[in-house]
Design an enzyme around this catalytic site. Structure first.
Site, PDB file in Angstrom:
ATOM      1  N   ASP A 262      78.055  72.096  27.782  1.00  0.00           N
ATOM      2  CA  ASP A 262      76.198  73.216  27.268  1.00  0.00           C
ATOM      3  C   ASP A 262      77.622  74.597  27.885  1.00  0.00           C
ATOM      4  O   ASP A 262      77.087  76.155  26.742  1.00  0.00           O
ATOM      5  CB  ASP A 262      75.302  73.750  28.357  1.00  0.00           C
ATOM      6  CG  ASP A 262      76.043  73.989  30.181  1.00  0.00           C
ATOM      7  OD1 ASP A 262      77.206  73.147  30.411  1.00  0.00           O
ATOM      8  OD2 ASP A 262      75.566  74.023  30.604  1.00  0.00           O
TER       9      ASP A 262
ATOM     10  N   GLU B 124      74.645   9.738   4.891  1.00  0.00           N
ATOM     11  CA  GLU B 124      75.822   8.722   4.678  1.00  0.00           C
ATOM     12  C   GLU B 124      76.734   9.086   3.860  1.00  0.00           C
ATOM     13  O   GLU B 124      77.890   7.788   3.716  1.00  0.00           O
ATOM     14  CB  GLU B 124      75.267   7.076   4.674  1.00  0.00           C
ATOM     15  CG  GLU B 124      75.052   6.970   3.688  1.00  0.00           C
ATOM     16  CD  GLU B 124      73.075   7.273   3.910  1.00  0.00           C
ATOM     17  OE1 GLU B 124      72.859   8.090   4.768  1.00  0.00           O
ATOM     18  OE2 GLU B 124      72.181   6.716   3.485  1.00  0.00           O
TER      19      GLU B 124
HETATM   20 MG   LIG Z   1      77.933  72.293  32.333  1.00  0.00          MG
END
Ligand SMILES: [Mg+2]
Length: 461
Positions: A10, A376
């Site tokens: 952020d 078979e």
């Molecule tokens: Mg942070």
């Protein structure tokens, strides 16, 4: 090794700094400034690694990590959590949320890049395994993830190697207790290799100091290079402040590293994360092997199946077209098999089919391909033959089936079995496998009509 890295932070300055460092190392960088954006971009871009900030205002790093790991499409992407300051407890919380590593700022570029290289290598291996799994699905085979797990759960074995026997012992005891593992300890390279040879460990914890003659990094590289320990988890424990040695160990093939001082819980968590990853990749590998087996093998007889045999016959004809040597197709059909099933039951019928398959394989040449087409009905494909060789092999098979009688199982007696055979031979330059099969089939039909238990070679056109 190139890679796409999703950087989640952020704080703008942290994002910019990381982007510059990673771009300088030739990685492609995607930036996210919140937890929500990180989850969205991870879904959209499927990055190779996520660098995840812990403290963010909307959804914190722990939660983002948990959600990534809970998403089946994204769970395989390695996550490195990054924070300015972390307590031991926080670090453990991150590792337990599924993070592959937890780095504390300021971290050295060397450590970060070594860790990224290590995680990219690991992800590349996983991507390759996933791709092979998809190929198997594309062949119309069952999803390997849905195949039942085979075999009993094995005991986890862990070897700890340190110059100081007390250190090796303390680690071994913590791991034995927390992971219910069987542990062993060793000192020095020779001792460690002897321990590995006598009982192959799932994980080896290697101290920086393992003995007077050398240090732990050498053992890491030896273990990684040996075929039997190539896939073992290797954890390297570096001394205090020796981030440089930890970074080197990662480049030498360590799966993960610890730096002193650390709590036992961190050793246990990192080992357990790596072991879980190893078990997953072992299981993927095993299921791919099983999937491939199912793609090619008839489960009752262990012979090749129809799908594989017809594909192989096409390839063989294409090759024969170049060499000019003909290919023979032998169609074989057990005589009166329905009566055996009706009289003795399906288990006896299965036993006859298996015994027939065994005699068939014993009487063809090494290069011939033997397949069960269904019921078979069987096929032998013989490269590089002429009519007389194909006929003599077919006769040998017919006689080997006729006698001795087939045993039906303990106390169930035996039954006389015979086989009718039709031989088709490829024309020079012929590549139409279906036409060859049709001619062998017609010859088989002629054998049946002529009274069974005989070989017919197709009439020349
Ligand atoms: Mg942070």
């Amino acid at each position: 090794m190139s890679g796409r890295i999703l950087v989640v932070d952020d704080t703008a300055s942290s994002r910019v700094l990381l982007k510059a460092r990673l771009a300088a190392a030739f990685y492609t960088v995607i930036l996210a400034e919140s937890g929500a954006e990180a989850l969205r971009l991870a879904e959209e871009n499927e990055p190779d690694i996520v660098l995840l900030d812990v403290k963010m205002p909307d959804i914190d790093g722990f939660e983002v990590c948990r959600r990534l790991k809970a998403n089946p499409h994204l769970a395989h992407i390695p996550v490195i959590m990054v924070t300015a300051s972390a307590s031991e407890a926080e670090k453990l919380r991150g590792l337990r949320a599924g993070a592959d590593d937890f780095l504390t700022k300021p971290f050295s570029e060397l450590s970060l890049l070594a860790r990224i290289r290590n995680l990219l290598r690991m992800k590349l291996m996983f991507d390759e395994l996933r791709l092979r799994g998809e190929t198997i699905r594309a062949l119309g085979l069952p999803d390997i993830a849905e195949l039942p797990a085979k075999g009993a759960k094995r005991v986890t074995r862990i070897l700890t190697v340190a110059a100081d026997p007390l250190v090796a012992d303390t680690w071994a005891q913590a791991l034995a207790r927390q992971l219910s593992a069987r542990t062993a300890t060793a000192q020095g390279v020779a001792d460690a290799l002897a321990a590995v040879t006598s009982s192959l460990p799932d994980a080896v914890v290697v101290d920086q100091e393992i003995g007077a003659e050398t240090d732990g990094r050498r053992l890491v590289s030896i273990l990684r290079a040996r075929p039997e320990t190539r896939r073992s988890v290797i954890l390297f424990v570096a001394g205090e402040g020796r981030q440089d040695l930890a970074a080197q160990a990662l480049d030498l093939g360590a799966s993960d590293t610890l730096i002193r001082p650390f709590e036992m819980a961190e050793l246990v968590t990192r080992t357990s994360t790596q072991l879980a990853r190893k078990h997953l990749s072992d299981r993927l590998r095993e299921s791919i092997r099983e999937g491939l087996m199912m793609a090619a093998i008839d489960s009752l007889t262990g012979l090749f199946n129809r799908h594989y045999a017809l594909r192989h016959l096409r390839a063989m004809l294409a090759r024969a077209g170049e060499s000019g040597r003909p290919v023979a197709a032998l169609m074989l059909d057990l005589d009166g098999f329905k009566a055996i099933n009706d009289t003795h039951g399906h288990l006896a019928g299965d036993a006859v089919l298996r015994e027939f398959a065994r005699r068939l394989q014993e009487n063809v040449r090494g290069v011939d391909l033997v397949a069960r087409l269904g019921g078979e009905e069987f096929l032998v494909v013989m490269p590089d033959v002429d009519a007389s060789v194909a006929l003599s092999v077919a006769e040998r098979i017919r006689k080997a089936v006729e006698q001795p009688e087939f045993r039906l199982g303990e106390g169930e007696g035996s039954v006389r079995v015979t086989v009718s055979i039709g031989v088709g031979l490829s024309e020079p330059g012929e590549t139409d496998s279906e036409a060859l099969i049709r001619r062998a089939d017609a010859a088989l039909y002629a054998s049946k009509n002529a009274g069974r238990n005989r070989v017919t070679v197709e009439k020349a056109a």
